[in-house]
Design a protein around this motif. Structure first.
Motif, PDB file in Angstrom:
ATOM      1  N   THR A 148       4.789   1.772   6.628  1.00  0.00           N
ATOM      2  CA  THR A 148       4.494   0.743   5.626  1.00  0.00           C
ATOM      3  C   THR A 148       5.379  -0.477   5.795  1.00  0.00           C
ATOM      4  O   THR A 148       4.953  -1.606   5.570  1.00  0.00           O
ATOM      5  N   HIS A 153       0.821  -1.219   0.000  1.00  0.00           N
ATOM      6  CA  HIS A 153       0.000   0.000   0.000  1.00  0.00           C
ATOM      7  C   HIS A 153       0.851   1.265   0.000  1.00  0.00           C
ATOM      8  O   HIS A 153       0.363   2.342  -0.328  1.00  0.00           O
ATOM      9  N   MET A 181      -2.980  -4.312   2.546  1.00  0.00           N
ATOM     10  CA  MET A 181      -4.109  -3.853   3.354  1.00  0.00           C
ATOM     11  C   MET A 181      -5.331  -4.745   3.180  1.00  0.00           C
ATOM     12  O   MET A 181      -6.444  -4.385   3.585  1.00  0.00           O
ATOM     13  N   THR A 196       1.702   6.646  -1.790  1.00  0.00           N
ATOM     14  CA  THR A 196       0.353   6.620  -2.339  1.00  0.00           C
ATOM     15  C   THR A 196      -0.467   7.804  -1.853  1.00  0.00           C
ATOM     16  O   THR A 196      -1.160   8.461  -2.632  1.00  0.00           O
ATOM     17  N   TRP A 230      -3.344   6.981   5.283  1.00  0.00           N
ATOM     18  CA  TRP A 230      -3.359   5.763   4.454  1.00  0.00           C
ATOM     19  C   TRP A 230      -2.408   4.734   5.048  1.00  0.00           C
ATOM     20  O   TRP A 230      -1.191   4.922   5.015  1.00  0.00           O
ATOM     21  N   LYS A 246      -6.536   3.243  -5.887  1.00  0.00           N
ATOM     22  CA  LYS A 246      -5.908   1.925  -5.839  1.00  0.00           C
ATOM     23  C   LYS A 246      -6.613   0.972  -6.819  1.00  0.00           C
ATOM     24  O   LYS A 246      -5.967   0.257  -7.577  1.00  0.00           O
ATOM     25  N   TRP A 298      -8.678   4.444  -1.937  1.00  0.00           N
ATOM     26  CA  TRP A 298      -9.096   3.107  -2.391  1.00  0.00           C
ATOM     27  C   TRP A 298      -9.539   3.151  -3.851  1.00  0.00           C
ATOM     28  O   TRP A 298      -9.243   2.235  -4.618  1.00  0.00           O
TER      29      TRP A 298
END
Length: 919
Positions: free
Chosen positions: A449, A79, A142, A84, A405, A115, A112
Motif C-alpha cells: 500500500t 485503500h 485505487m 481492508t 486488494w 468500500k 469494493w
RNA sequence: AGGCGCGUAGCUCAGUGGUAGAGCAUUACCUUGACAUGGUAAGGGUCGGCAGUUCAAUCCUGCCCGCGCCUACCA
C-alpha cells in the motif's frame, strides 16, 4: 443570541453552507499554499490522532486562505491493502467463507462494496471536524488516475533497473500468507528459552554444543559456525558434525559473525530461515534447505516424522527426541526479540520466496541531499536526524504482497515463468514482440500500500499528465504527520517525488506528537481507553460509552476491568463540548513533545472559553445596535487605545506562532487576549463609558467602534482554530463593522497595522490595573464585601501618578467600587489604614471600623517578609564585585532600580506597621 | 548495542542565562445588567540528583537516577 453557547445549534448548518458555496476550493492567484492530507484508511473511522492532525492542517489551511494564498487542502483516502482485506475476510468468516471460496473477482467485488458502504464515513467525520478540504478533488489511491500513476512509476523504475524480482529471504507472515516489509515487523521482547543441543562429531568422539532460540529450524541446518579466533573450536573447523534427527552431515565453518562470548560460541546455521544465517550461507556457499510450508508447517524437505506439523508442535517433538537421545545439554530461560506482523500479530518467519523489490539506495541519496541542503525542512528540526539514520542504512524495499486488494503488479508471466513488465498486456506483447498465441498471465500479487502512498503528493494532482494543478500545487507547502510514519511514508514520498517530478514533494515536514490518554497510554480498543472525537463533540451517556468500549473485544476477560475504569473516569458519561472546543484543545496541546496526553480538564476549559467569547459578543451586541459613526483617533478613550494596542501585538504574536507551527502558543496568545484582556479588562472598562450619561457622543461612539472593530478582528484571528463559533458570531458583528461578505472564512486575517500600538496607553492601563489590584487585595484579604463602597486616599503620588489618576478616576471608581479618591500629603493621614503600594505611591483604605487591625498587621508583615527576602538577594548581587564588574549595565541598573523600589516599599510598609502599632 | 525524547504546582502542560507561569483542582468571598460554562482574591514549586562553565543556571556542558520511544542480525 442565546444566553449561553450551544455548539450543536450552530455547527450543523455552517459546514454545509461553506461546502455548498464552494468556499473550500482554491481561490486562484499567485501564491499557492497546499497541504496533502495523509489519506486515512478508506474503511476506517476517525480517531483522536486524525482529529488532532486534521485540526492542525485545517487551522493552517484556513489561516493561509485568509492570508490570501491560493489554498488547497487535498482530501482523499487510502485503500490500505492488508487492513481492508482483513476486515472483509473477517466478515466472510462470519458466514464460514474465505476469500478462496469466492475467488479473486468476487472477493474484490465484496471489498469494493464494503468500500462504498463505509468509505464516506470518515469523510463525513472530517466534515464534522470542520475540515475545509476541497472535496471536489477527493481522491482514492485505487482511483483510475492514481492507479495509472502507480503503473507508470513501477514500469519506469523497472526499466531503469530500480525494481527487480528475485528469490530472497523475506519477512513472511504465515497467517496472512504474504511477505511484508521490514517496517511492518515489530520486534517484541518475549520470554523464551535458549536451548543448547549437542551435535555429535563425525570423525571422533564428542560433540559440539550449539545454542538456539528456535529448535525447529535445526531441520534446515546446513552448517555450524564458530569464530575463527576462538581457540576452543579452532581445531574443529573443517570437520563435520552429525545433524541429529536428520541423518545429515554438516560442516563446521569459521565466520567472524559468531560472537564467542554468547551461548556456546557455536552457532547452527539455517540459511533458509534466518537473515544472518542466509548471509553466512552465501559467504560459504552453503546449501539452503527450506523446511517450512507457506503457513510455517514442516514441509517435505524435513524428515518424514515431522512433516505437516506446525512449527511449534515440531519444536516440542524435536526437543523431546533430542532429550531422549541425550543430546540436550541445557535449556536456559532467555528473553528474545520476537518479530511479529504489525497487522496480524503473527510471528513472522524469514522465508525464501520470489518477490519484487525496489533498489532503494540510488533513490535514497537524492532524498538525503534534499534534506541536507534544506530544500525540505523538518519541524522540529531534530527529526531530520531520525530520517538520516534510516535513509543512510536503507534496505531494499520488498513491495510485493500476496494479497488481492491493491494495485496488481504490472508484470505478465508466460508458461515458462518468464515475465514481462509493461503498462498493459497489450503494451507488453508489443514491446517484447510476443507471439499472439503465447499465453500470458498477470502477476497475482499486489503492491505494498505504501507504494501508492509514496506517490500521493503528485498522483493526486494528475501526474503523469502535466496538469495545471500539478503546476500550481506541487511541491506542496507542508506535510503534517506523526513521527511514526517518517519511514513508511515521508521518506518514500521524498524519494519518489524527487525521482518522478524532479522536485521535492513538500518544502516542510511538520512532525507532531501522538495523542495518548490521560495516563500517557496509547489509546487502543483492548485497553478500553479509546476516546472517539465525535463523542467529545456530541457527548455520550455512560451506558452507551460502556457498550462502545466493550463491544467486540478480542479478550472478553477485559470487559469488567474496562467497565470499571470507564465508570470511574466518566461517571456521568461525556458532556458535549462541540467541535470548536475540541479543536482549540488540540491546538493548545500541539507543542513540540512526542506524547500528547489528552486532558478532559482542558477541553472543558476551552468549551468555557467558547462560552466566554459567546457572551462577550452578546455584551457587545446588547450595547451596540446601530453602526457606530466613525470617530477620529482623538476621541478614543484610554481603554480604547489600550485594547487596540494589545490587539495589534496579539495579531503579531499569533502570526509569528502560526508561521513557526506553534499552534499551542498561538492558541495561548488568543486565549489570553480574549479572556484576560478583552473580556476581563476591556469590557469592564467600557462599562463606565457606555453607562455614563455625561459622556460625549464622540467618546461613546469611539468606544462602540473599538468594541466592534476589535471583536470583529478577533473573530477573524480566532477563526482558523475555532471556525464555527467565529462564523456564527461574525455574521452578527460584521454588519456593525460595515463589513460585507458571505463568510468569515474568506475574509482576510487582521492586520496588526490596523490597530495602533500605543505604549503610553499600555502604561496607563497597567497603572490602573495595579491600582485596582491593590484595592481588591485589601478587599479580598480584609473580607470587605465587594458591595461596600470605599473611600481611598493616595499618599506620595508623583506627578505621573497624579496624571494617571486624573485620566482614570472614572474607571477606578466603577471597577474598584470606590466612592472617592483623595490625594494627601505625606504623613497627613493620621488614622490607620490598610495599605497597597503602587510604585512610590501608597493607596490607603482608612480602617474606620471596616478593617481588622491585626489582620492588616499580619498581612503587612507577610508582605514585608517577602520583600526582605527579595531585597537580600538583590543586595547580595549589588555587593558582589564580580557581578558589578561583569554583568551588563542594563542588568545592574535593573537590579538597582528593583532594589530601590523594594526598599521604598519596605519603608512604607514599616511606616504603616508603626502606625498600626500605635493604636 | 546505538539514537532520540521526557522529568517544572496535587493533575495536564508552557517557558526563559538575570524576580518561576497557565489551565484544571483546592480555599475564601461574591448571583453586580455579557457570561456561575462566571467574577474577585488566596494557598501551593530546592524547576529529578550531583558536579562544571558563568558575575549569575530551571535554562548551557558532563555524569547519574527515573520514565518512554525509535532503530538494530546476537544465535
Amino acid at each position: 443570541m442565546e444566553k449561553s453557547y450551544k455548539p450543536a445549534a450552530i455547527e450543523k448548518s455552517w459546514y454545509q453552507k461553506w461546502e455548498e458555496e464552494g468556499h473550500f476550493s482554491p481561490s486562484g492567484g499567485e501564491n499557492p499554499y497546499c497541504i496533502m492530507i495523509p489519506p486515512p484508511n478508506v474503511t476506517g473511522t476517525l480517531h483522536m490522532g486524525h482529529a488532532f492532525q486534521d485540526t492542525i492542517m485545517d487551522s493552517l489551511t484556513r489561516y493561509h486562505r485568509m492570508m490570501g494564498y491560493n489554498t488547497l487542502w487535498q482530501p482523499g483516502t487510502d485503500h490500505a491493502g492488508i487492513a481492508t482485506q482483513m476486515v472483509v475476510e473477517r466478515q466472510l468468516e462470519a458466514d464460514n467463507l474465505n476469500r478462496q471460496d469466492l475467488g479473486r473477482n468476487n472477493f474484490l467485488k465484496k471489498v469494493w462494496e464494503w468500500k462504498e458502504q463505509s468509505g464516506n464515513k470518515i469523510s463525513d467525520q472530517l466534515r464534522r471536524m470542520g475540515a475545509s478540504l476541497d472535496w471536489e478533488r477527493e481522491r482514492f489511491t485505487m482511483d483510475e488516475g492514481l492507479s495509472e500513476a502507480v503503473i507508470e512509476v513501477f514500469v519506469r523504475l523497472y526499466e531503469e533497473g530500480l525494481i527487480y524480482r528475485g528469490k530472497r529471504l523475506v519477512n513472511w507472515d504465515p497467517n496472512l500468507l504474504t511477505a511484508v516489509s521490514d517496517l511492518e515487523v515489530i520486534a517484541t521482547e518475549e520470554k523464551g528459552h535458549l536451548w543448547h543441543f549437542r551435535y555429535p562429531l563425525t570423525n571422533q568422539n564428542g560433540y559440539l554444543v550449539v545454542a538456539t532460540t528456535r529448535p525447529e529450524t535445526m531441520l534446515g541446518d546446513t552448517a555450524i559456525a564458530v569464530n575463527p579466533d576462538d581457540l576452543r573450536y579452532r581445531d574443529f573447523i573443517g570437520q563435520t558434525v552429525e545433524l541429529p534427527l536428520c541423518n545429515r552431515k554438516i560442516p563446521v565453518i569459521a565466520d567472524n559473525y559468531v560472537d564467542p562470548s554468547f551461548g556456546s560460541g557455536c552457532v547452527k546455521i539455517t540459511p533458509a530461515h534466518d537473515f544472518n544465517d542466509y548471509e553466512i550461507g552465501k559467504r560459504h556457499n552453503l546449501p539452503i534447505i527450506n523446511i517450512f510450508t507457506p503457513s510455517a508447517a514442516i514441509n517435505k524437505n524435513a524428515p518424514k516424522s515431522f512433516q505437516g506439523m506446525d512449527r511449534y508442535v515440531a519444536r516440542k517433538k524435536i526437543v523431546n527426541e533430542l532429550q531422549a537421545a541425550g543430546l540436550v545439554e541445557k535449556i536456559l530461560d532467555h528473553v528474545i526479540l520476537v518479530p511479529r506482523g504489525d497487522r496480524s500479530g503473527e510471528i513472522i518467519e524469514p522465508y525464501l520466496t520470489d518477490q519484487w523489490f525496489v533498489n532503494t539506495k540510488p533513490l535514497a541519496q537524492p532524498a538525503i541531499n534534499a534534506v541536507k541542503e534544506g530544500r525540505i525542512k523538518f519541524i522540529p528540526e531534530n527529526w531530520s536526524k531520525t530520517y538520516f539514520d534510516w535513509m543512510e542504512n536503507i534496505q531494499d524495499w520488498c513491495i510485493s504482497r500476496q494479497l488481492w486488494w491493491g494495485h496488481r503488479i504490472p508484470a505478465w508471466f508466460d508458461n515458462e515463468g518468464k515475465y514481462y513488465v509493461g503498462r498493459s498486456e497489450d503494451e507488453v506483447r508489443e514491446k517484447y514482440q510476443l507471439k499472439e498465441n503465447l499465453s500470458l498471465n498477470q502477476d497475482e500479487d499486489v503492491l505494498d500500500t505504501w507504494f501508492s502512498s509514496a506517490l500521493w503528493p503528485f498522483s493526486t494532482l494528475g501526474w503523469p499528465k502535466e496538469t495545471s494543478e500539478l503546476k500550481s500545487f506541487y511541491p506542496s507547502t507542508v506535510l503534517v504527520t506523526g513521527f511514526d510514519i517518517i519511514f513508511f511514508w515521508v521518506a518514500r514520498m521524498i524519494m519518489m517525488g524527487l525521482k518522478f517530478t524532479g522536485d521535492v514533494p513538500f518544502r516542510q515536514v511538520y512532525i507532531h506528537g501522538l495523542i495518548r490518554d490521560q495516563n500517557g497510554q496509547k489509546m487502543s480498543k483492548s485497553k478500553g481507553n479509546v476516546l472517539d472525537p465525535l463523542d467529545l463533540i456530541d457527548g455520550i451517556d455512560l451506558e452507551t460509552l460502556l457498550k462502545k468500549r466493550t463491544f467486540g473485544l478480542m479478550q472478553p476477560k477485559l470487559q469488567s476491568e474496562i467497565e470499571k475504569s470507564t465508570r470511574k473516569e466518566f461517571p456521568q458519561g461525556i458532556k458535549a463540548f462541540g467541535t470548536d472546543a475540541l479543536r482549540f484543545t488540540f491546538a493548545a496541546l500541539a507543542s513540540t513533545g512526542r506524547d500528547i496526553r489528552f486532558d478532559m480538564g482542558r477541553i472543558e476549559g476551552y468549551r468555557n472559553f467558547c462560552n466566554k467569547l459567546w457572551n462577550a459578543s452578546r455584551f457587545v451586541l446588547i450595547n451596540i445596535t446601530t453602526i457606530p459613526k466613525p470617530q477620529k483617533g482623538e476621541h478614543l478613550s484610554l481603554p480604547d487605545r489600550w485594547i487596540r494596542s494589545r490587539f495589534s501585538k496579539t495579531i503579531t504574536e499569533v502570526n509569528r506562532q502560526m508561521e513557526n507551527y506553534r499552534l499551542d502558543l498561538a492558541a495561548k496568545a488568543l486565549y489570553e487576549f480574549t479572556w484576560n484582556e478583552y473580556c476581563d479588562w476591556y469590557l469592564e472598562l467600557t462599562k463606565p463609558v457606555l453607562q455614563e450619561s455625561e459622556i460625549s457622543v464622540h467618546k461613546l461612539n469611539a468606544t462602540r467602534q473599538t468594541l466592534i472593530e476589535v471583536l470583529e478582528g478577533l473573530l477573524r484571528l480566532l477563526h482558523p482554530i475555532i471556525p464555527f463559533i467565529t462564523e456564527e458570531i461574525w455574521q452578527k458583528i460584521a454588519p456593525l463593522a460595515e463589513i460585507e461578505g458571505d463568510t468569515i472564512m474568506l475574509q482576510p486575517q487582521p492586520n496588526p497595522k490596523s490597530y495602533a500600538v500605543d505604549q503610553a496607553a499600555e502604561e496607563s492601563i497597567n497603572w490602573i490595573m495595579s491600582f485596582l489590584l491593590g484595592v481588591r487585595q485589601i478587599r479580598g484579604e480584609m473580607d470587605i464585601s465587594p458591595n461596600t463602597p470605599l473611600s481611598v486616599l493616595v499618599e506620595n503620588a508623583s506627578e505621573n501618578d497624579l496624571k494617571h489618576l486624573e485620566d482614570s478616576r472614572l474607571f477606578l471608581n466603577q471597577l474598584g467600587r470606590i466612592e472617592s479618591i483623595t490625594i494627601i500629603e505625606d504623613g497627613e493621614e493620621k488614622q490607620t489604614a490598610a495599605t497597597a503600594l503602587l510604585g512610590g505611591m501608597a493607596i490607603l483604605v482608612p480602617m474606620a471600623g471596616i478593617i481588622d487591625t491585626d489582620k492588616e498587621k499580619s498581612r503587612l508583615i507577610k508582605k514585608s517578609r517577602n520583600i526582605i527576602s527579595d531585597l537580600e538577594k538583590i543586595n547580595a548581587k549589588l555587593n558582589n564585585i564580580n557581578f558589578m564588574e561583569r554583568a551588563p549595565k542594563e542588568i545592574i541598573a535593573k537590579q538597582r532600580d528593583l532594589g530601590k523600589s523594594l526598599s521604598r516599599d519596605l519603608d512604607q510598609i514599616n511606616e504603616q506597621l508603626e502606625k498600626l502599632s500605635q493604636i
